[in-house]
Every structure is written in C-alpha cells, then in structure tokens.
Write a protein that holds these residues in place. Sequence first.
Motif, PDB file in Angstrom:
ATOM      1  N   HIS A  48       0.324  -1.158  -0.111  1.00 62.84           N
ATOM      2  CA  HIS A  48       0.361   0.374  -0.053  1.00 62.84           C
ATOM      3  C   HIS A  48       0.718   1.404   0.178  1.00 62.84           C
ATOM      4  N   ARG A  55       1.257   4.944   0.986  1.00 63.13           N
ATOM      5  CA  ARG A  55       0.549   5.278   2.382  1.00 63.13           C
ATOM      6  C   ARG A  55       0.835   7.183   2.029  1.00 63.13           C
ATOM      7  N   LYS A  58      -3.928   2.099  -7.145  1.00 58.15           N
ATOM      8  CA  LYS A  58      -3.284   2.069  -5.942  1.00 58.15           C
ATOM      9  C   LYS A  58      -3.411   0.241  -5.129  1.00 58.15           C
ATOM     10  N   ASP A  59      -3.853  -0.084  -6.668  1.00 54.23           N
ATOM     11  CA  ASP A  59      -3.849  -1.808  -5.797  1.00 54.23           C
ATOM     12  C   ASP A  59      -2.795  -2.150  -6.717  1.00 54.23           C
TER      13      ASP A  59
END
Lengths: 274, 408
Positions: B334, B336, B352-353
């Motif tokens: 991930h 952030r 974002k995957d």
Amino acid sequence: MFTELNSILNATPDSFTQGEFILVSDRQSDASFLIHHFLSFYLRARCKVCFLGLVQSFSHYSAISQRLGVSLTQAREKGQLIFLEGLKESLSILIPQETTTGSQAMDFLRDPTVGLQRLYEFVRSSVSSDGGGEEGVEEWGPPVLLVDDVSVLLSLGVSAGAVLDFSHYCRATVCSQLQGNIVMLVRCHGEEAEDDGSDEGSEWLLKGLTHQCSLTLHVQGLPTGYCRDIHGQVEVCWRRRRGDGQHTQKKLFQYKVHDKGASFFAPGTSSAVL
Amino acid sequence: MAAPVSSVGKPSAERPPFSSTSFQKKTRSKLISIPGTRPSVQNGQLLVSTGVTSLDYLLGGGLAVGTVLLIEEDRFDSYSRMILKYFLAEGVVCRHELFVASAQDNPDDILQELPAPILDDVAIHKPVEQPRLSCEPQDNLDAMKIAWRYQNLPKVQSALASSSRFGHYYDVSKTMEPEIRQAAKCHRFYLPEHPTQSSTTHSRMIESYSALLKSLQEVIHREGFDLSTPMSMSRNILRVGLHSLGSALWNDDLSCHDDPMHSHALTTFLYGLRALLRSSLSVAVVTVPSHLIQDQALMGNITRLCDNAIALESFKGSERETNPLYKDYHGLLHVRQVPHLNCLASQLPDHKDLAFKLKRKQFSIERLHLPPDLSETVSRVSRGELAGAAAVASACGSGTSGNKHLDF
C-alpha cells in the motif's frame, strides 16, 4: 496564488476582507497547496506576513513560491516576511549542545507543559513591530499570520488545549486588534471519528478551531476513492455575522493540483469525465 | 532498463574519443555529481535508488536526498527487512556511506546478510587479479558480429571505482562478498552498546531516541555530510537505515499499551530526524512495526512526519497464502503517502492496488490482477445467471468451485 480560488472566495490582492480567521483542514488528502496559495496571495497584497513553517524547510516554501511568482528571499530581505523555520530551530533543542543558540520561540520542545507562550510572543513581536519611524523602511499593509501546520504541535507533545489558547491569543491580537488575517492548517487522520469519547487530539482541535474561525476550507479525498485526475474535494464554508444573527453558506468544489496552480470545478465537471 | 546511466556522475573528459556525433548531453555543472544519484525529471531533486527498481518507479524515480521513507513492517518483518537490506546494499555498491541502527540485531549481522549484486555489465572494485573463469577468453574470440560499432567500446569501465549506475539487481540467494562489503564505510548504532544515562531534561523523547539522534548528528558533522560546510572536493551520500523503530526494544511502549506513556517520543524523534536530514546529504529508510500500534491516529501522525510511506502486508501465515487469487504474489503493498517536495503537485501513482513478490533476482512490485483461469474444470457463467451473479463474480477469485449444470 490561484485565480480560480480568488474568484470563489471573492477576494483579490487589492481588496480582501480584513480581520478574518481562515481555517484550512484536510482529511485523507493534502491541503498544503492552499497554504502556498495564501502565502503568495498575502505577499502580493503587500501585507506584512509572519509565517510559522513547522513542517518543511525554507527552501521548499521558497521553491514553490518561485513557481507561483513570488520570491520569498526578497520578501524576507525587505522585511515583509518573517519566517520561522521550525525544523532548523528545533534541532538545537532536540540535540542539546554546550551552547544553545536557538530562538526562544520553539521553547515548548524543551518542556511542553509550558505551552505556547513563547511562540505567541514571537508572533506578537513580529506582527506588531512597526518600522520605528526609520527612513527607507517600506510600509506594509495589515499583518497576516500563517501557520503550517498546527497538528505538528500536537505530535511534538503540546496539548490541544494549549494550541487552542495560542490560536485564541493570536486571533485577539492579529484579527481584532490589528485588523489582520490568520490562516491555519490542521491535518486530521483518516476517517471521521464516530465515537467522541476517544482522546482524539486533532479532532478536538479541529472542532475548537472551527468554532473560532470565520471561513473554513475543508479538503477531503474523494468519497468514492482514489482518482488520478481529481485529487479531492474542498468544502468552503463562510460564517458571516449579520444583523440578523449567524449566517452560514457552503459550497463544494472538486479540485486538481497542477504544476503551477490548481483548478477548481463543480462536482462531476472534471475535464476527465466530460 | 539495464542501460547504465553513468553520464550523470562523470566528467565529460571521460567520454570516448570516437564519439563523432555533435549531439551531446547537456551537462549542468552546478549539480552535485555523486555516483549513484540522478536529478529528478520533475523537480530537479537529487535522487538515490532504493535498490528495488520497481519501488523507485513507484516513488517517482527514487528517493529524494534529505527525505525519509517509512516502511510499515509486515507481520514477520521479513519483506520489510529485505527492502532495508536492498537499500543498504545499493549504498555499498554505489560507495555511499552507511549508518545502520538497530535495537534487535547487531548492525553487523544485518550487514552480513546483504544480498549479492548482479553486476553483468558494470565492473566493480573487485580484486581483478584473481584468475577469471574460463568464459573470459571465449568472450574475446567471440567477436560481436551484429553490433560491430560497439567493438571498440571498453568492455568494462574499470576506471570507475564504484558503479555509478542508478539502481541494481541483487541475488537474494547469495550474500555479498566481504571484500565489497568492507570497502564501504559504515557507521553502526547498536542500542545495547549505548548505555543510556537517565536524564530528565527531555521529557518528550526517550533516551534511546535522543542518543540515536545525537549519534547520527555526530556522524553527519564529522564526515562532512552537512550542507552548511564548505563545498569540499568529494561529496558523498549517507544512507541511514533504522530498523524497527517504535518496538519495545527501543524502550518505546507504543506497541505495548493502548495508551502509551511516551506517545510523542517517536513523532518527536522523526521531527528531529527530518530536521537533520533536510540540512545534509543523507537519506533514511525507517521501518516501524505498525501492526503492533493500536492507535491509528498516532500512526497517521508518524506517517505525516515521514515523506514517503509504504506499507507491506505479507500473506505469510494468513489464509490468503492459499487463496488462488493471490498465488502469484507474496503480499500486498500500500502506498500511504507520496512526498510533495519543492512542487505543488506530487507524482501520484497510477493505481493503488499493488502487490509484490520476491523472486531470486528481483523484488518486483506489480499491479494486482487476477491470474488467468486455465484449468479444464473452469466454470463459465452462462448468460442466464450472469445478471444475478455479476456482482459476485468479480469479487470471487476461485471460480472453480461450483455450477456443474450446463444449460446446453
């Protein structure tokens, strides 16, 4: 300075409301681009600006302001801008040396229970220092205090109550007494806390500051999730005191930050989807 | 991808004399030229590689000098430790100086486990005198037939002491040879070796953190990484690797209690670390066991005081390990936070995957996608039940389970 935001807020560097306390907050997004907007806006408006840059170095702010067409170094030399670089000042306190030469403004790092009195004294002395009647000193407009950002103070151990005291004192001095403006940035974490019983310092701080301010710009991520072409939405909320009591007005925009500015548009009218 | 980007750090005199073209790279002499660095295309920041090429891409080209990368550890600290080792190994190969701090393992142990670099086209300061393998003469006989133009090019850049290429690949199955490792200058900070004197002057920072910060500042001043010192002839980069900050071994109680006593110790330390790095030629990678920290708001504060932040979520030990959806990957990654440095708009990732997998020669970060279902028993959803199952079908990866009846 973003011209689109100026037209939304109905302000230009030549004419803007004085005595305002503007609160910029964000959640799951980054609202620091608005701080750069206000910094360049007030420098163009020939205000005397006191900037408490607690999160980044001076060169960072300077590089961005350069892109927005304002030189911070020049403004600093002319005495228009008073810049407190929190990172630089804090180092001598966090790592004690034999000769401590740091300014008094960051004294709360030494003992956070003291509160932010010294920081307030720094603000007061820098906004109220008139040229002393010297020749050749340029006259600047109303004073402006910018803080980037307040929630770092919480991370450094200052209590939220102390920050609220600080902002109240600043408001009394800058907004009421000197008819200047204040812009503060608060950054909150993640989702909105449903249960208020927790000790969420930043949530409490946000509520307290929202109560004090006259204009809020609340930046959020998109509720539908991450998108590359729309960086988030900003909710603008005015609280005006008229003769017939309090009057609030809200507007919602989506925004995208560019290299040299930002564009604001009504929800759903991004150029990416039309 | 493997093309050497060596022209960044080289003076133009080193250019081969037979380059007859007038097309020359525009060199900006005012940029500091340090091997293993390159300026960012977006904002001119000096970047260094993390040692993981796909992570560099994700972070917008690399880690900017003067910033902190926060890695939220996976549950067993295996992959986050791996990235930390990649970061340090890249520093060794580029001849940067290292600063390793740990409370758990001795920094020497971490350094001994560094992965071996795969140096196919770049010579490194290895003792070349030792007899080479038999492939060497064979190479000489085997004259290049297709690319005859490149025949006169030197085989290896033996003049260069260290590799100035940006980013390398590493072989995880082997450890770095001691000669290479010892050539790099390394400063160590091992908490048990630093007796902490109990002083009450800093109520906000624990002694372990202030000792670490002090030691780091000493190294920066002593070795001349400070930007305020006059420009000396040779500048270098200090790579700072801090392992498992916030764990109980650093005398921190963030991960032990719901309501920690020293809740501002780590954030104050990170503030000081940022102050230190911004004024010096150094770059830091910090790992934090975030899964042990209960307070999410506190974790948000920690993230905001770092510049880059990624979180690793390994499948090891969870039921996802056996899920066929994730059979190609070792975990999820991930993003952030991405930094806003000297520019308004930050370089946002496309999506974002993301998932990562650790292969022998590469730690790769990829876009998470479903594997193609090639088995014979695969069930195709027929048109009739498509409407009902449409919402479920996308979410359920293991489609091999049911639906035996066929309508035709």
